[in-house]
Design a protein around this motif. Structure first.
Motif, short mmCIF file in Angstrom:
data_model
loop_
_atom_site.label_atom_id
_atom_site.label_comp_id
_atom_site.label_asym_id
_atom_site.label_seq_id
_atom_site.Cartn_x
_atom_site.Cartn_y
_atom_site.Cartn_z
N LEU A 95 57.62 45.13 -0.78
CA LEU A 95 58.81 45.95 -0.91
C LEU A 95 59.84 45.18 -1.74
O LEU A 95 60.41 44.20 -1.28
CB LEU A 95 59.39 46.29 0.47
CG LEU A 95 58.43 46.96 1.46
CD1 LEU A 95 59.12 47.17 2.79
CD2 LEU A 95 57.92 48.29 0.90
N PHE A 96 60.02 45.62 -2.98
CA PHE A 96 60.98 44.98 -3.88
C PHE A 96 62.29 45.76 -3.80
O PHE A 96 62.36 46.91 -4.23
CB PHE A 96 60.45 44.98 -5.31
CG PHE A 96 61.41 44.41 -6.32
CD1 PHE A 96 61.71 43.06 -6.34
CD2 PHE A 96 62.01 45.23 -7.27
CE1 PHE A 96 62.60 42.54 -7.27
CE2 PHE A 96 62.90 44.72 -8.21
CZ PHE A 96 63.19 43.36 -8.20
N ILE A 97 63.32 45.13 -3.24
CA ILE A 97 64.59 45.81 -3.03
C ILE A 97 65.60 45.35 -4.07
O ILE A 97 66.01 44.19 -4.07
CB ILE A 97 65.11 45.56 -1.60
CG1 ILE A 97 64.12 46.12 -0.59
CG2 ILE A 97 66.49 46.20 -1.43
CD1 ILE A 97 64.54 46.00 0.84
N SER A 98 65.97 46.25 -4.96
CA SER A 98 66.94 45.90 -5.99
C SER A 98 68.35 45.87 -5.41
O SER A 98 68.79 46.82 -4.76
CB SER A 98 66.90 46.91 -7.14
OG SER A 98 68.00 46.68 -8.03
N LEU A 110 62.59 49.76 -4.12
CA LEU A 110 63.58 50.44 -3.28
C LEU A 110 64.99 49.98 -3.67
O LEU A 110 65.17 48.85 -4.12
CB LEU A 110 63.35 50.12 -1.81
CG LEU A 110 61.99 50.52 -1.21
CD1 LEU A 110 61.84 49.90 0.18
CD2 LEU A 110 61.86 52.03 -1.13
N THR A 111 65.97 50.83 -3.49
CA THR A 111 67.36 50.45 -3.68
C THR A 111 68.22 51.38 -2.85
O THR A 111 67.73 52.20 -2.07
CB THR A 111 67.75 50.47 -5.18
OG1 THR A 111 69.03 49.83 -5.35
CG2 THR A 111 67.80 51.88 -5.72
N GLY A 112 69.53 51.27 -3.01
CA GLY A 112 70.44 52.10 -2.24
C GLY A 112 71.86 51.84 -2.67
O GLY A 112 72.11 51.19 -3.68
N LYS A 113 72.81 52.33 -1.91
CA LYS A 113 74.22 52.05 -2.18
C LYS A 113 74.49 50.58 -1.90
O LYS A 113 73.81 49.95 -1.07
CB LYS A 113 75.11 52.92 -1.31
CG LYS A 113 74.98 54.42 -1.58
CD LYS A 113 75.87 55.22 -0.66
CE LYS A 113 75.73 56.72 -0.92
NZ LYS A 113 76.57 57.52 0.00
N GLU A 114 75.49 50.03 -2.59
CA GLU A 114 75.78 48.60 -2.39
C GLU A 114 76.06 48.29 -0.93
O GLU A 114 75.64 47.25 -0.40
CB GLU A 114 76.97 48.18 -3.25
CG GLU A 114 77.25 46.68 -3.15
CD GLU A 114 78.41 46.22 -4.00
OE1 GLU A 114 79.00 45.16 -3.69
OE2 GLU A 114 78.77 46.92 -4.98
N SER A 115 76.76 49.18 -0.23
CA SER A 115 77.07 48.95 1.18
C SER A 115 75.80 48.86 2.02
O SER A 115 75.70 48.02 2.94
CB SER A 115 77.98 50.06 1.71
OG SER A 115 77.36 51.33 1.55
N GLN A 116 74.80 49.69 1.71
CA GLN A 116 73.52 49.64 2.43
C GLN A 116 72.80 48.33 2.15
O GLN A 116 72.22 47.72 3.06
CB GLN A 116 72.64 50.81 1.99
CG GLN A 116 73.11 52.18 2.39
CD GLN A 116 72.23 53.27 1.81
OE1 GLN A 116 72.08 53.40 0.59
NE2 GLN A 116 71.61 54.05 2.68
N LEU A 117 72.82 47.91 0.90
CA LEU A 117 72.12 46.70 0.50
C LEU A 117 72.77 45.47 1.12
O LEU A 117 72.07 44.55 1.55
CB LEU A 117 72.11 46.58 -1.02
CG LEU A 117 71.36 47.72 -1.75
CD1 LEU A 117 71.65 47.68 -3.24
CD2 LEU A 117 69.87 47.64 -1.48
N ARG A 118 74.09 45.45 1.18
CA ARG A 118 74.77 44.30 1.79
C ARG A 118 74.50 44.24 3.29
O ARG A 118 74.33 43.17 3.86
CB ARG A 118 76.27 44.37 1.52
CG ARG A 118 76.62 44.13 0.05
CD ARG A 118 78.01 43.60 -0.14
NE ARG A 118 78.27 43.35 -1.55
CZ ARG A 118 77.91 42.25 -2.21
NH1 ARG A 118 77.28 41.29 -1.56
NH2 ARG A 118 78.19 42.10 -3.49
#
Length: 206
Positions: free
Chosen positions: A107-110, A135-143
């Motif tokens: 799972l490569f999460i950008s 996978l990616t998402g909103k910055e708030s989700q990623l943080r």
């Protein structure tokens, strides 16, 4: 002399890595399975997220239950560490026994959602072969997700062309079929060492 934001983020990542390594080492009893990576069983929370895949579809961690998951934070504009790591993980997976290859998923999460659209992310991971999901998402989700696994990421100021660097962890987190955190793969591990750990984990989970 002032310190650039990227330099501060890099120092922060280094410190977090040292803290994590100390935490992991202090939590290992030395009993049981022998691993090339660091055993983080019971020291990290299970795999949990709500993100977006390369087709723009919402994805949750439990959709990958039943597979061994390798989680790696990065971004498609990464000049060296990300492609090197994904190539290594791909080689380790492709060298597994045929019956085990379908059981392992990367799972490569950008952490660069501003530039990494679902389409760009899908094309990027496809370059490294099968068994890799972008996978990616909103910055708030990623943080929030990065914080869950005791790491972080940061952005450099853009240059005159709008290009910027991103600091991020180089560690790979390995989760078992049930989504439990099991191993931390360090950047210095080779393809064969990673392969050995994946085979051992696959056997332990059957």
């Amino acid at each position: 002399m002032t310190t650039s934001p990227l330099r501060r983020n890099t120092l922060k990542l280094s410190l977090l890595t040292l803290i994590l390594m100390g935490f992991v080492l202090s939590g290992c009893s030395g009993e049981g399975e022998s691993w090339n990576g660091k055993d983080i069983s019971g020291l990290m929370p299970g795999l949990e997220f709500e993100l977006t895949d390369g087709q723009g579809r919402p994805v949750t961690a439990d959709q990958f239950d039943g597979k061994i998951k390798l989680l790696y934070f990065g971004f498609t504009s990464c000049p060296d560490v990300c492609p090197t790591t994904l190539q290594k993980l791909g080689q380790a997976t492709e060298s597994l026994p045929t019956e085990a290859q379908d059981d392992v998923l990367t799972l490569f999460i950008s952490v660069d959602p501003e530039r990494d659209s679902p389409e760009r992310l899908a094309a990027y991971v496809d370059f490294f072969g099968n068994g890799i999901v972008g996978l990616t998402g909103k910055e708030s989700q990623l943080r929030q997700l990065a914080k869950r696994y005791r790491t972080t990421f940061g952005y450099e100021e853009p240059d005159e062309n709008g290009n910027y660097a991103v600091s991020h962890s180089s560690a790979v987190y390995v989760f078992d079929r049930e989504g439990k955190a099991r191993l931390l793969i360090r950047p210095d591990l080779g393809v064969e060492e990673i392969r050995q750990d994946l085979i051992a984990l696959a056997k332990a989970d059957t």
